[in-house]
Design a protein around this motif. Structure first.
Motif, PDB file in Angstrom:
ATOM      1  N   VAL A 205      -2.824  -8.514  15.558  1.00  0.00           N
ATOM      2  CA  VAL A 205      -3.640  -8.102  14.416  1.00  0.00           C
ATOM      3  C   VAL A 205      -3.168  -6.778  13.831  1.00  0.00           C
ATOM      4  CG1 VAL A 205      -5.921  -7.216  13.804  1.00  0.00           C
ATOM      5  CG2 VAL A 205      -5.733  -9.383  14.998  1.00  0.00           C
ATOM      6  N   HIS A 206      -2.921  -5.778  14.679  1.00  0.00           N
ATOM      7  CA  HIS A 206      -2.590  -4.447  14.172  1.00  0.00           C
ATOM      8  C   HIS A 206      -1.148  -4.340  13.693  1.00  0.00           C
ATOM      9  CE1 HIS A 206      -1.066  -4.269  18.285  1.00  0.00           C
ATOM     10  NE2 HIS A 206      -0.382  -3.188  17.974  1.00  0.00           N
ATOM     11  N   GLN A 207      -0.377  -5.437  13.769  1.00  0.00           N
ATOM     12  CA  GLN A 207       1.022  -5.424  13.335  1.00  0.00           C
ATOM     13  C   GLN A 207       1.281  -6.335  12.135  1.00  0.00           C
ATOM     14  OE1 GLN A 207       2.600  -6.878  17.038  1.00  0.00           O
ATOM     15  NE2 GLN A 207       3.084  -4.837  17.803  1.00  0.00           N
ATOM     16  N   PRO A 408       1.393   2.032   6.266  1.00  0.00           N
ATOM     17  CA  PRO A 408       0.284   2.985   6.443  1.00  0.00           C
ATOM     18  C   PRO A 408      -0.975   2.616   5.665  1.00  0.00           C
ATOM     19  CG  PRO A 408       2.008   3.934   5.056  1.00  0.00           C
ATOM     20  CD  PRO A 408       2.557   2.660   5.636  1.00  0.00           C
ATOM     21  N   LEU A 409      -0.821   1.935   4.515  1.00  0.00           N
ATOM     22  CA  LEU A 409      -1.986   1.601   3.704  1.00  0.00           C
ATOM     23  C   LEU A 409      -2.666   0.309   4.159  1.00  0.00           C
ATOM     24  CD1 LEU A 409      -0.811   2.500   0.084  1.00  0.00           C
ATOM     25  CD2 LEU A 409      -2.407   3.741   1.547  1.00  0.00           C
ATOM     26  N   SER A 410      -2.018  -0.495   4.960  1.00  0.00           N
ATOM     27  CA  SER A 410      -2.619  -1.744   5.435  1.00  0.00           C
ATOM     28  C   SER A 410      -2.941  -1.641   6.921  1.00  0.00           C
ATOM     29  CB  SER A 410      -1.681  -2.924   5.164  1.00  0.00           C
ATOM     30  OG  SER A 410      -2.271  -4.139   5.591  1.00  0.00           O
ATOM     31  N   ASP A 411      -1.919  -1.708   7.765  1.00  0.00           N
ATOM     32  CA  ASP A 411      -2.149  -1.607   9.212  1.00  0.00           C
ATOM     33  C   ASP A 411      -2.724  -0.240   9.582  1.00  0.00           C
ATOM     34  OD1 ASP A 411      -1.180  -4.149   9.637  1.00  0.00           O
ATOM     35  OD2 ASP A 411       0.869  -3.480   9.990  1.00  0.00           O
ATOM     36  N   VAL A 415      -6.426   0.310  11.311  1.00  0.00           N
ATOM     37  CA  VAL A 415      -6.577   0.873  12.653  1.00  0.00           C
ATOM     38  C   VAL A 415      -7.415   2.152  12.600  1.00  0.00           C
ATOM     39  CG1 VAL A 415      -5.343   1.932  14.583  1.00  0.00           C
ATOM     40  CG2 VAL A 415      -4.462  -0.165  13.539  1.00  0.00           C
ATOM     41  N   TYR A 416      -7.173   2.994  11.602  1.00  0.00           N
ATOM     42  CA  TYR A 416      -7.937   4.244  11.468  1.00  0.00           C
ATOM     43  C   TYR A 416      -9.423   3.956  11.256  1.00  0.00           C
ATOM     44  CZ  TYR A 416      -9.787   8.497   9.326  1.00  0.00           C
ATOM     45  OH  TYR A 416     -10.561   9.581   9.012  1.00  0.00           O
ATOM     46  N   TYR A 425     -12.946  -3.550  14.907  1.00  0.00           N
ATOM     47  CA  TYR A 425     -12.165  -3.894  13.713  1.00  0.00           C
ATOM     48  C   TYR A 425     -12.869  -5.000  12.935  1.00  0.00           C
ATOM     49  CZ  TYR A 425      -8.627  -6.256  10.883  1.00  0.00           C
ATOM     50  OH  TYR A 425      -7.955  -6.853   9.849  1.00  0.00           O
ATOM     51  N   GLU A 426     -13.029  -4.792  11.638  1.00  0.00           N
ATOM     52  CA  GLU A 426     -13.538  -5.816  10.727  1.00  0.00           C
ATOM     53  C   GLU A 426     -12.416  -6.202   9.768  1.00  0.00           C
ATOM     54  OE1 GLU A 426     -16.352  -7.063  11.200  1.00  0.00           O
ATOM     55  OE2 GLU A 426     -17.731  -5.559  12.000  1.00  0.00           O
ATOM     56  N   PRO A 427     -12.196  -7.504   9.515  1.00  0.00           N
ATOM     57  CA  PRO A 427     -11.167  -7.897   8.549  1.00  0.00           C
ATOM     58  C   PRO A 427     -11.339  -7.239   7.185  1.00  0.00           C
ATOM     59  CG  PRO A 427     -11.914  -9.806   9.790  1.00  0.00           C
ATOM     60  CD  PRO A 427     -12.816  -8.663  10.169  1.00  0.00           C
ATOM     61  N   GLU A 428     -12.579  -6.881   6.851  1.00  0.00           N
ATOM     62  CA  GLU A 428     -12.829  -6.236   5.556  1.00  0.00           C
ATOM     63  C   GLU A 428     -12.133  -4.888   5.428  1.00  0.00           C
ATOM     64  OE1 GLU A 428     -15.149  -9.544   5.865  1.00  0.00           O
ATOM     65  OE2 GLU A 428     -15.242  -7.885   7.301  1.00  0.00           O
ATOM     66  N   PHE A 429     -11.675  -4.314   6.554  1.00  0.00           N
ATOM     67  CA  PHE A 429     -10.945  -3.051   6.493  1.00  0.00           C
ATOM     68  C   PHE A 429      -9.579  -3.228   5.825  1.00  0.00           C
ATOM     69  CE2 PHE A 429     -13.305  -1.415  10.526  1.00  0.00           C
ATOM     70  CZ  PHE A 429     -14.461  -1.265   9.766  1.00  0.00           C
ATOM     71  N   ARG A 430      -9.183  -4.474   5.577  1.00  0.00           N
ATOM     72  CA  ARG A 430      -7.940  -4.736   4.837  1.00  0.00           C
ATOM     73  C   ARG A 430      -8.126  -4.624   3.324  1.00  0.00           C
ATOM     74  NH1 ARG A 430      -3.476  -4.937   8.276  1.00  0.00           N
ATOM     75  NH2 ARG A 430      -3.854  -6.317  10.047  1.00  0.00           N
ATOM     76  N   LEU A 431      -9.373  -4.585   2.857  1.00  0.00           N
ATOM     77  CA  LEU A 431      -9.626  -4.751   1.426  1.00  0.00           C
ATOM     78  C   LEU A 431      -9.478  -3.503   0.557  1.00  0.00           C
ATOM     79  CD1 LEU A 431     -12.625  -7.272   1.461  1.00  0.00           C
ATOM     80  CD2 LEU A 431     -10.180  -7.725   1.128  1.00  0.00           C
ATOM     81  N   PRO A 432      -9.637  -2.281   1.075  1.00  0.00           N
ATOM     82  CA  PRO A 432      -9.482  -1.126   0.178  1.00  0.00           C
ATOM     83  C   PRO A 432      -8.165  -1.097  -0.578  1.00  0.00           C
ATOM     84  CG  PRO A 432     -10.508  -0.416   2.218  1.00  0.00           C
ATOM     85  CD  PRO A 432     -10.130  -1.862   2.412  1.00  0.00           C
ATOM     86  N   ILE A 433      -7.094  -1.615   0.037  1.00  0.00           N
ATOM     87  CA  ILE A 433      -5.785  -1.597  -0.616  1.00  0.00           C
ATOM     88  C   ILE A 433      -5.754  -2.490  -1.860  1.00  0.00           C
ATOM     89  CG2 ILE A 433      -4.765  -3.512   0.681  1.00  0.00           C
ATOM     90  CD1 ILE A 433      -2.204  -1.962   0.878  1.00  0.00           C
TER      91      ILE A 433
END
Length: 562
Positions: A205-207, A408-411, A415-416, A425-433
């Motif tokens: 997931v984190h990669q 850095p903007l996705s993975d 992670v941060y 971890y929520e999949p929604e953390f991928r959405l800000p980008i």
């Protein structure tokens, strides 16, 4: 509530939500109930828990499944050349596939005249038929991959691409050229539909975010880099030489796939899928891994003992067994029903959202490739075929820059945010980008439309406009694809089969009227319309981020996998 993501109280565990380190709240709950730190028994990459967990001799382990005695995954201690070569092979393949779509678009105007057709008729036949066949092959390739594995599908697609481009180079009529494009389209589909699922097979997931960015760079970079290369070849040597060169690229692709892309489909015990299974499975998963560790111990160099698999770790080519076109993998599913099964995902708001963003993004690029000759071959620019091709260099450079910052903007951001969210971890953390879709792509369309309308010097629409459009598309689609994989990893193949089908049907329809629409509406109004659509779709990201977890819970409660 986790950083603005509304929590769900109707499912004990919403698939996709996982803990990435031992501070995860799910783990703390279990520790309180059982009196043990369950996460300590799971495998880690430094301080990050591996999602999903692994067993020996699977694609995720990177080195024949080797796991070190200190529970750190082998890719941290042993250079993972095999996984990186796998990545290099699919990036090149996706680049070639991206390039073949608009292969002769820079010469669309003179080719339409050569075949005594209007530009609209030539475009619909040359590109429309290919896109329709890509849509069909996206569905078929997924069902065949589920049934028999991905490697035979990839190899068959390579043969279609080689044959289709040699046929196209030798064709003497528009009908024959159209037939070659149909065969080529059947070979394109698997590379767009299956690669994200292969990434989920091979990377944790984190990669995944960076590898999905590389997948996007292959597709989008191929689309953009094709034009400057193809334009010069066409102008100096003719379009047939360009088609033969494309066929040669697919011969190289076939060699790379044969030697560096083994079968990645395998039957992993459901207990190890921490992102899809119930948290009640975690103690059992830790016990399973403990027993596996006792049977497959590998110590670091200098300890005096090594597993036999370590001696094979320096091999980069596939073994004779791995190199077989079919590994023997099979799944007991009905081929007919598995072909139709992707359509059930229209019930998932996360998938529909991802399809909307990606479909428009890829269609905008197809539209640009189709119309760029029409725009820059005409006054006041009067570009030659080679010069028209060079305009896409700005898009390629923007895609490369987008890839460099995607990690850095996705993975990195995911992670941060997980660490800020008590390790969950929520999949929604991928959405800000995805907000970059408006900030760069939407604004880029307004810039390009206004600059073209006012006939500004070519650097304004080409470097600023096209550059912004491509930079935004690269970043936003990386976030969207990673979100789709993480939200429904167990349905990744079906998700991208549906994505490939819908995006290509939409792009095919667009190809039938885009040239006429551009001529009747004018460049400014047309591209302002696209900028407005892009802005509206980007705004959907806000409610998707807030309610995404609840929507995932609703889908899994009402439409379970089994």
């Amino acid at each position: 509530m986790g950083l603005g993501v509304l929590d769900n109280h109707k499912l004990e565990h919403v698939p996709g939500t996982v803990f990435l380190n031992e501070a995860g709240s799910l783990d703390l709950d279990l520790a309180a109930e059982t009196g043990t730190n369950v996460a300590a028994g799971l495998k880690h990459d430094k301080d990050i828990i591996l999602i999903p967990q692994t067993i020996p001799r699977t694609p995720l382990t990177g080195r024949n499944g080797s796991v070190t005695s200190n529970q750190t995954i082998g890719i941290q201690l042993i250079p993972c050349r095999r996984k990186e070569l796998f990545t290099a092979a699919f990036v090149f393949s996706c680049g070639a596939v991206g390039a073949v779509g608009p292969l002769l678009s820079t010469a669309a105007v003179p080719l339409a005249e050569e075949y005594h057709n209007s530009i609209g008729t030539f475009t619909s036949k040359y590109n429309g038929v290919l896109l329709g066949c890509v849509a069909i092959s996206s569905l078929l390739s997924n069902s065949l991959a589920v049934k028999y594995g991905k490697r035979p599908v990839y190899l068959t697609a390579c043969l279609f691409l080689v044959a289709g481009n040699f046929w196209g180079a030798a064709s003497n009529s528009l009908g024959s050229l159209t037939g070659s494009r149909a065969l080529t389209g059947l070979g394109v589909g698997p590379w767009e539909a299956l690669i994200p699922a292969s990434i989920a097979d091979v990377w944790f997931v984190h990669q995944r975010g960076f590898r999905i960015a590389l997948f996007n760079l292959g597709i989008f970079g191929g689309i953009n880099l094709n034009s400057p290369i193809a334009g010069n070849i066409i102008q100096n040597y003719g379009w047939r030489v360009c088609s033969y060169a494309m066929a040669g690229a697919f011969v190289l692709q076939t060699i790379l796939v044969f030697f560096f892309m083994p079968e990645t489909a395998y039957h992993r015990p459901e207990i190890l899928n921490l992102d899809t299974a119930s948290r009640d499975n975690l103690p059992d998963a830790a016990q399973e891994l403990k027993e596996e560790k006792a049977q497959h111990v590998e110590t670091t160099p200098g300890n005096g003992t090594t597993d036999r698999t370590l001696g094979q770790s320096k091999r980069i080519f596939l073994s004779p067994k791995e190199a077989l076109p079919w590994s023997g993998y099979s799944h007991s599913v009905n081929l007919f029903w598995i072909t139709l099964r992707p359509f059930r995902l229209v019930t998932s708001v996360a998938i529909v959202y991802g399809i909307l963003i990606f479909t428009t993004a890829i269609s905008w690029l197809v539209m640009i490739a189709i119309t760029i000759s029409l725009i820059f071959s005409s006054p006041p620019y009067n570009f030659t075929v080679a010069q028209v091709g060079l305009t896409n260099l700005s898009g390629f450079v923007a895609s490369v820059l987008g890839t460099l910052v995607a990690q850095p903007l996705s993975d990195g951001v995911a992670v941060y945010m997980s660490k800020r969210n008590q390790g969950v971890y929520e999949p929604e953390f991928r959405l800000p980008i995805v907000l970059f879709y408006f900030l760069f792509t939407g604004v880029g369309f307004f810039v390009w439309g206004e600059a073209s309308y006012k006939q500004e010097p070519w650097p304004v629409p080409v470097i600023v406009g096209l550059g912004m459009i491509n930079f935004g598309i690269q970043l936003s689609t990386t976030g969207v694809l990673a979100y789709m994989v993480d939200a429904h990893r167990e349905l990744a193949g079906e998700s991208f089969a549906l994505l490939g089908f819908v995006s290509k049907i939409f792009a095919m329809g667009l190809s039938f009227y885009i040239s006429d629409w551009l001529l009747t509406s004018g460049i400014r109004d047309a591209f302002f319309t696209l900028g407005g659509i892009t802005t509206g779709l980007t705004l959907l990201t806000i409610p998707m981020y807030i309610f995404g977890k609840r929507l995932r819970s609703w889908h899994h409660r009402h439409f379970p996998i089994h």
